[in-house]
Scaffold this motif. Structure first.
Motif, short mmCIF file in Angstrom:
data_model
loop_
_atom_site.label_atom_id
_atom_site.label_comp_id
_atom_site.label_asym_id
_atom_site.label_seq_id
_atom_site.Cartn_x
_atom_site.Cartn_y
_atom_site.Cartn_z
N ARG A 142 0.82 -1.22 0.00
CA ARG A 142 0.00 0.00 0.00
C ARG A 142 0.85 1.27 0.00
O ARG A 142 0.49 2.26 -0.65
CB ARG A 142 -0.93 -0.01 1.22
N VAL A 143 1.99 1.26 0.71
CA VAL A 143 2.81 2.47 0.78
C VAL A 143 3.81 2.56 -0.37
O VAL A 143 4.59 3.51 -0.43
CB VAL A 143 3.55 2.58 2.13
N GLY A 144 3.80 1.57 -1.28
CA GLY A 144 4.56 1.73 -2.51
C GLY A 144 5.73 0.82 -2.74
O GLY A 144 6.41 0.93 -3.77
N HIS A 145 6.02 -0.11 -1.82
CA HIS A 145 7.13 -1.03 -2.06
C HIS A 145 6.74 -2.07 -3.11
O HIS A 145 5.74 -2.77 -2.94
CB HIS A 145 7.50 -1.76 -0.75
N PRO A 146 7.50 -2.21 -4.18
CA PRO A 146 7.21 -3.28 -5.14
C PRO A 146 7.50 -4.63 -4.50
O PRO A 146 8.56 -4.83 -3.90
CB PRO A 146 8.19 -3.01 -6.29
N ILE A 147 6.55 -5.55 -4.60
CA ILE A 147 6.73 -6.88 -4.02
C ILE A 147 6.56 -7.92 -5.12
O ILE A 147 5.50 -8.00 -5.74
CB ILE A 147 5.72 -7.15 -2.89
N VAL A 148 7.60 -8.70 -5.34
CA VAL A 148 7.57 -9.76 -6.35
C VAL A 148 7.88 -11.08 -5.67
O VAL A 148 8.91 -11.21 -4.98
CB VAL A 148 8.58 -9.49 -7.48
N ALA A 149 7.01 -12.06 -5.84
CA ALA A 149 7.22 -13.40 -5.31
C ALA A 149 7.55 -14.34 -6.46
O ALA A 149 6.92 -14.28 -7.51
CB ALA A 149 5.97 -13.89 -4.58
N ILE A 150 8.53 -15.20 -6.24
CA ILE A 150 8.85 -16.22 -7.24
C ILE A 150 8.76 -17.59 -6.58
O ILE A 150 9.43 -17.85 -5.57
CB ILE A 150 10.24 -16.00 -7.89
N VAL A 151 7.92 -18.44 -7.14
CA VAL A 151 7.74 -19.80 -6.62
C VAL A 151 8.80 -20.69 -7.26
O VAL A 151 8.81 -20.89 -8.47
CB VAL A 151 6.33 -20.34 -6.94
N VAL A 152 9.70 -21.21 -6.42
CA VAL A 152 10.78 -22.05 -6.93
C VAL A 152 10.58 -23.52 -6.57
O VAL A 152 11.28 -24.38 -7.10
CB VAL A 152 12.16 -21.57 -6.41
N GLY A 153 9.64 -23.80 -5.67
CA GLY A 153 9.39 -25.18 -5.25
C GLY A 153 7.93 -25.39 -4.95
O GLY A 153 7.10 -25.52 -5.83
N ARG A 154 7.59 -25.37 -3.66
CA ARG A 154 6.22 -25.61 -3.23
C ARG A 154 5.57 -24.31 -2.74
O ARG A 154 6.21 -23.53 -2.03
CB ARG A 154 6.20 -26.65 -2.11
N ALA A 155 4.33 -24.12 -3.11
CA ALA A 155 3.55 -22.97 -2.64
C ALA A 155 2.19 -23.52 -2.26
O ALA A 155 1.28 -23.59 -3.08
CB ALA A 155 3.44 -21.92 -3.74
N ILE A 156 2.07 -23.91 -1.01
CA ILE A 156 0.94 -24.73 -0.61
C ILE A 156 0.20 -24.14 0.58
O ILE A 156 0.80 -23.66 1.55
CB ILE A 156 1.40 -26.17 -0.28
N SER A 157 -1.11 -24.14 0.49
CA SER A 157 -2.03 -23.87 1.60
C SER A 157 -1.80 -22.49 2.22
O SER A 157 -1.47 -21.53 1.54
CB SER A 157 -1.88 -24.99 2.65
N GLY A 158 -2.01 -22.40 3.54
CA GLY A 158 -1.94 -21.11 4.23
C GLY A 158 -0.57 -20.49 4.20
O GLY A 158 -0.44 -19.27 4.36
N ALA A 159 0.47 -21.29 4.01
CA ALA A 159 1.82 -20.73 3.93
C ALA A 159 1.97 -19.85 2.69
O ALA A 159 2.62 -18.81 2.73
CB ALA A 159 2.86 -21.85 3.92
N PHE A 160 1.38 -20.27 1.58
CA PHE A 160 1.42 -19.45 0.37
C PHE A 160 0.52 -18.23 0.54
O PHE A 160 0.79 -17.17 -0.02
CB PHE A 160 0.97 -20.28 -0.83
N LEU A 161 -0.53 -18.37 1.33
CA LEU A 161 -1.42 -17.24 1.59
C LEU A 161 -0.66 -16.10 2.25
O LEU A 161 -0.85 -14.93 1.91
CB LEU A 161 -2.58 -17.70 2.49
N CYS A 162 0.23 -16.43 3.19
CA CYS A 162 0.98 -15.36 3.85
C CYS A 162 2.30 -15.06 3.15
O CYS A 162 2.76 -13.92 3.18
CB CYS A 162 1.23 -15.71 5.32
N HIS A 163 2.90 -16.05 2.51
CA HIS A 163 4.20 -15.86 1.87
C HIS A 163 4.06 -16.01 0.36
O HIS A 163 4.43 -17.03 -0.22
CB HIS A 163 5.20 -16.89 2.42
#
Length: 295
Positions: A142-163
């Motif tokens: 919201r304050v302007g930091h660009p955020i880019v996530a790259i999935v390199v392995g597993r992105a599962i369940s609530g962990a992917f929700l927060c990370h």
């Protein structure tokens, strides 16, 4: 020889994506984590990406949190969630007086099989930990930091929700590297819905809601781009940081984050009913909002 998978290799991904030798672990802005036993499964720090200062947040699948037996293999536990949140909030603090075009990016390297669902974590407030991390990322976005996530392995369940899912853009390695993105395994879906596994497996062949691969998630709009080769990860992250920053500077925030991915899902015909459902919900809320807002 090219690697067959990046699963379980979050630290190697840091070395491959960020400028060589630039990563300083456990320091973000004025904050330094001085307790090596606090959230050992979370890797946080400051690095350079194409010469620009960035905050890095990843999971270490080789680490285990001895205080919480279920936190290992990249699982995000109670302490890990808070450690990640602290890295984000100290990023915001470090750049609070900087103009929009100088807010440092956050690079999230995603390889996690889930949250730590142990009894201790639930009693102590696992939901508050992961919620704090989600909120931190939303505030940074919201304050302007660009955020880019790259999935390199597993992105599962609530962990992917927060990370991951709070990022402006999400990109993913191709499934040929055994990359996985899904809410839960089909076996778990079968137990909850009491539907036959065979029936759910047939749905997963062409229905992106049930399928586990990043290509299916791409159809849903959940992934902006599939990275076809491991050596291309760095260039892809650099490209998306630039794209996100340009959209933020243009005031096009509704094209980023969860709302932006919702639009992508409609464009790719993966979530055709989303807009209609939102319209119906908005009408129903409008019909009763005076009653509740004036209470």
């Amino acid at each position: 020889m090219e690697l067959e998978t990046m699963m379980g290799q979050g630290r190697l991904a840091i070395d491959m994506i960020l400028d060589p030798g630039s990563f300083t672990e456990n320091t973000v802005g004025a904050w330094t984590n001085t307790d090596p036993e606090f959230g050992p499964g979370a890797v946080v720090g400051t690095a350079k990406l194409d010469g620009e200062t960035v905050t890095v947040i990843a999971s270490d699948a080789m680490a285990a949190n001895m205080k919480f037996p279920v936190v290992y293999a990249g699982i995000i536990g109670l302490e890990e969630g808070y450690k990640m949140a602290k890295a984000v909030y100290n990023t915001i603090e470090a750049d609070k007086d900087k103009p929009l075009d100088q807010k440092r990016p956050l690079v999230l390297i995603v390889d996690t099989p889930g949250n730590g669902p142990g009894k201790q974590e639930e009693i102590f407030g696992m939901n508050k930990s992961t919620g704090a991390y989600q909120l931190a990322l939303a505030e940074a976005r919201r304050v302007g930091h660009p955020i880019v996530a790259i999935v390199v392995g597993r992105a599962i369940s609530g962990a992917f929700l927060c990370h991951g899912l709070q990022a402006d853009h999400i990109i993913s390695l191709s499934s040929k590297y055994h990359t996985m993105i899904h809410v839960m395994p089909i076996t778990s879906v079968a137990r909850i819905t009491r539907l036959d596994i065979e029936f759910l497996e047939s749905l997963a062949k062409d229905n992106p809601v049930f399928a586990a691969g990043p290509e299916f998630f791409y159809r849903l709009g959940g992934v902006e781009e599939i990275v076809e080769n491991i050596p291309d990860m760095r260039d892809a992250v650099i490209k998306h940081v630039k794209e996100v920053r340009a959209l933020k500077l243009a005031g096009k925030n509704d094209e980023l984050g969860p709302w932006g991915r919702g639009k992508l899902g409609a464009e790719r015909n993966g979530r055709p009913a989303r807009a209609k459902a939102i319209e119906v919900m908005n009408k129903e809320f409008a019909s009763v909002e005076d009653k509740y807002l004036s209470a």
